[in-house]
Design a protein around this motif. Structure first.
Motif, PDB file in Angstrom:
ATOM      1  N   GLY A   1      45.446  42.696  50.208  1.00 52.19           N
ATOM      2  CA  GLY A   1      45.792  43.824  51.060  1.00 52.19           C
ATOM      3  C   GLY A   1      45.373  45.172  50.498  1.00 52.19           C
ATOM      4  N   ALA A   2      44.451  45.832  51.196  1.00 56.51           N
ATOM      5  CA  ALA A   2      44.000  47.164  50.806  1.00 56.51           C
ATOM      6  C   ALA A   2      44.844  48.217  51.516  1.00 56.51           C
ATOM      7  CB  ALA A   2      42.529  47.357  51.161  1.00 56.51           C
ATOM      8  N   GLY A   3      45.285  49.223  50.751  1.00 59.12           N
ATOM      9  CA  GLY A   3      45.988  50.346  51.351  1.00 59.12           C
ATOM     10  C   GLY A   3      47.137  49.906  52.237  1.00 59.12           C
TER      11      GLY A   3
ATOM     12  N   GLN B   1      38.813  54.607  47.696  1.00 59.22           N
ATOM     13  CA  GLN B   1      39.126  55.360  46.495  1.00 59.22           C
ATOM     14  C   GLN B   1      40.537  55.943  46.599  1.00 59.22           C
ATOM     15  OE1 GLN B   1      37.184  55.272  43.980  1.00 59.22           O
ATOM     16  NE2 GLN B   1      38.013  56.789  42.580  1.00 59.22           N
ATOM     17  N   ASP B   2      41.194  56.036  45.445  1.00 53.64           N
ATOM     18  CA  ASP B   2      42.544  56.590  45.334  1.00 53.64           C
ATOM     19  C   ASP B   2      43.545  55.831  46.203  1.00 53.64           C
ATOM     20  OD1 ASP B   2      41.465  58.507  43.614  1.00 53.64           O
ATOM     21  OD2 ASP B   2      41.117  59.919  45.247  1.00 53.64           O
ATOM     22  N   SER B   3      43.397  54.515  46.224  1.00 52.46           N
ATOM     23  CA  SER B   3      44.302  53.681  47.020  1.00 52.46           C
ATOM     24  C   SER B   3      44.814  52.526  46.182  1.00 52.46           C
ATOM     25  CB  SER B   3      43.592  53.151  48.262  1.00 52.46           C
ATOM     26  OG  SER B   3      42.618  52.174  47.898  1.00 52.46           O
ATOM     27  N   ILE B   4      45.889  51.924  46.647  1.00 51.14           N
ATOM     28  CA  ILE B   4      46.490  50.770  45.983  1.00 51.14           C
ATOM     29  C   ILE B   4      45.994  49.496  46.652  1.00 51.14           C
ATOM     30  CG2 ILE B   4      48.683  49.508  45.902  1.00 51.14           C
ATOM     31  CD1 ILE B   4      50.027  51.999  44.923  1.00 51.14           C
TER      32      ILE B   4
ATOM     33  N   GLY C   1      52.253  51.621  56.574  1.00 51.84           N
ATOM     34  CA  GLY C   1      51.104  52.437  56.928  1.00 51.84           C
ATOM     35  C   GLY C   1      50.393  53.070  55.753  1.00 51.84           C
ATOM     36  N   GLU C   2      50.880  52.829  54.526  1.00 54.14           N
ATOM     37  CA  GLU C   2      50.256  53.469  53.357  1.00 54.14           C
ATOM     38  C   GLU C   2      49.885  52.486  52.248  1.00 54.14           C
ATOM     39  OE1 GLU C   2      51.617  57.180  51.954  1.00 54.14           O
ATOM     40  OE2 GLU C   2      52.516  57.775  53.868  1.00 54.14           O
TER      41      GLU C   2
END
Length: 595
Positions: free
Chosen positions: A368-370, A390-393, A512-513
């Protein structure tokens, strides 16, 4: 029927033709399995929902789909809200909803091969109070309209010898014979597929990700048994392995055998949680005296013997090396911006398969991206596949099935720079993970008593997660195994015992994040506590893989927590460095550095 709307309409026509006002469609099979073969995926075929737990109820004018908190987001992505009302369990149960909807004279159908007797009796009483009736069907109406439904798997049994199982099947059956003597019963019906696999030391390929074979069994008080399965699934090697005390019969003979037990005046033990209503109907029709008792394989299977423990430790080292190689690869490739969720899942599987010992994944990888990471049991598809930004979990929950053990591990990685909030949430999850991993508790403690340890730091900030903290894990068997569980709802009442394997997996999900979960498998072990006045237990961590230090806010860690993390990473580094290629060792050293 190309659309879910068409399928729903076809089912309603069939129900009307047979004078049913509704029908219940669960996600299970004749063995009350969590994961089922393709032939039993009725809920997915009808609704599009691909989670591992859920049910639907179809009435003539409306329909509802029932899922728990793990699937709140997923069900909305996969199931058309104009066709089905979304309903959350345990807050709203099927019986609650039906009770509101039904009226006098209405008939709601259910397949007695897909529900427990307890569910049928309780739901039937609720409907009867409204003048309605819960009616068992002899021919599942979903199967009538599912014209291209797959046949049950014809894969063959595989011998899982004593060198891997640690105990002969004959000895296991002898233990069940003694148990039957204590229950003053003549025999026991075994319906759960993992119990059958464990009891007879066999495995199979009939269910994706779970190495079980479709069968039922009846074990007698003299240790002999009848095993009901398709003849084509049995090889000469399996016949020799099972020996003369196990009679092989076709599945069509099972109901007749159940009825014959009653006619012979037998007392039969059966587990109301794993034996479906149809089994009890057949026993009652024959006149058997029934003793309701938990499947005697369940607890014995959960408490691993020394051979199984050694095997699972070896599997975790092997799996940890593959995962660490993957994590190093991910760190290099993710910032380039070309990766997506499917590519990530496939690459991890490639690393695992390089050992040539992987038999299967232990479940479909949760990649799962973002915002997709916030879907607890997310399953990537071409339609939902997201790029790694970039800059995501990125949340990755995965596992492998090896002949010597089953693994299940979640790692949460940052690509780029985390926000202050991300580090705070990750560190709170980590603190909860460590609190559970380091717990000491007396014999007799239940998982429900430990669950708060993992949630406490999230609760301090007004946060929580909508899933249990730990589930049992099998030995080259089900990745979700009972009876042990760490949760305050839906289980957790089984006392933990040395030899049990569980997950330790607190999490946090911001819809959503992003999603965060840190999961290791742990083994319940006896521990020495100075001055202890009773026998104490604790956990030994089995999983070996770096935890992303870039997401840790070290200022939030206590001295004890920092020491645990450093000691864990030192063990990961020392164990895995010889197992990974030279070009991964530098990355591994940095990823497991002391903080």
């Amino acid at each position: 029927m190309s659309t879910y709307r068409d399928r729903l309409a076809a089912l309603r026509r069939t129900l009307a033709e047979n004078r049913y006002d509704g029908f219940v469609v669960p996600l299970t099979d004749e063995h009350m399995s969590e994961y089922v073969g393709s032939y039993a995926q009725r809920l997915a075929w009808l609704t599009g929902f691909e989670g591992s737990a859920g049910s639907a109820v179809v009435l003539s004018g409306e329909a509802g789909i029932f899922v728990d908190g793990r699937y709140t987001l997923q069900v909305r992505d996969q199931v058309d809200g104009t066709l089905y009302q979304y309903l959350g369990v345990p807050k709203v149960q099927i019986a609650d909803w039906l009770e509101e909807k039904v009226g006098p004279g209405q008939r709601i159908g259910f397949d007695p091969w897909l529900h427990t007797r307890g569910w049928a009796e309780a739901t039937g009483k609720r409907l009867a109070a409204k003048g309605a009736e819960l009616v068992p069907v002899t021919d599942n109406p979903v199967d009538r309209v599912w014209t291209d439904r797959p046949a049950p798997s014809a894969e063959r049994f595989e011998v899982h010898g004593e060198a891997l199982a640690g105990q002969a099947s004959a000895e296991k059956r002898a233990n069940i014979a003694r148990w039957l003597g204590e229950k003053t019963a003549d025999c026991v019906v075994i319906a759960a597929l993992d119990s059958i696999a464990w009891l007879f030391n066999v495995r199979g390929r009939d269910v994706s990700r779970t190495p079980v074979a479709l069968a039922f069994a009846i074990v007698a008080a003299d240790g002999t048994a009848q095993l009901f399965t398709a003849p084509a699934k049995i090889t000469p090697d399996v016949v020799a392995h099972l020996g003369p005390d196990v009679a092989l019969l076709p599945p069509e003979a099972f109901v007749e055998a159940l009825m014959a037990l009653g006619k012979a005046g037998k007392t039969v033990a059966a587990d109301p949680a794993t034996c479906v209503a149809a089994i009890f109907q057949a026993l009652e029709a024959g006149g058997a005296r029934i003793v309701e008792a938990r499947d005697p394989c369940i607890l014995a299977k959960a408490i691993k013997n020394p051979v199984e423990i050694a095997g699972t430790k070896a599997a975790h080292v092997r799996d940890g090396a593959a995962l660490s190689r993957f994590l190093g690869w991910f760190d290099r490739e993710a910032p380039k911006g070309a990766l997506d969720e499917i590519a990530v899942a496939e690459k991890l599987e490639d690393f695992r398969r390089e050992s040539n010992l992987l038999k299967d994944l232990s479940f479909d990888t949760i990649s799962g991206a973002g915002p997709n990471g916030a879907i607890v049991h997310y399953r990537v598809s071409p339609e939902t596949n997201r790029k790694v930004e970039q800059d995501s979990i990125f949340l990755l929950d995965s596992g492998g099935q090896y002949l010597d053990g089953t693994t299940d591990v979640t790692r949460t990685m940052i690509v780029g720079t985390p926000t202050v909030e991300m580090k705070d949430r990750f560190t709170r999850v980590l603190k909860g993970h460590i609190a559970l991993a380091t717990a000491r508790f007396p014999v007799g403690t239940r998982g429900s008593q430990l669950d708060v340890l993992a949630r406490q730091f999230l609760w301090q900030a007004g946060l929580d997660y909508a899933h249990g903290t730990g589930h049992g894990v099998g030995s080259f068997l089900s990745v979700h195994e009972g009876p042990q569980r760490i949760a305050t709802f839906g289980g957790g009442d089984e006392p933990l015992a040395a030899g049990m394997i569980l997950s330790d997996e607190p999490g946090y999900y911001k819809t959503g994040e992003y999603g965060i979960r840190i999961e290791n498998l742990v083994l319940v072990v006896p521990v020495e506590v100075e001055g202890a006045e009773q026998t104490m237990l604790g956990f030994e961590t089995l999983t070996l893989a770096p935890i992303d230090l870039r997401l840790v806010d070290a200022t939030l860690l206590s001295d004890m927590e920092r020491a645990w993390l450093n000691a864990y990473h030192a063990r990961v580094r020392e164990t895995l460095t010889p197992m990974v290629p030279e070009d991964v060792r530098g990355w591994l050293a940095e990823a497991t550095r002391a903080i």
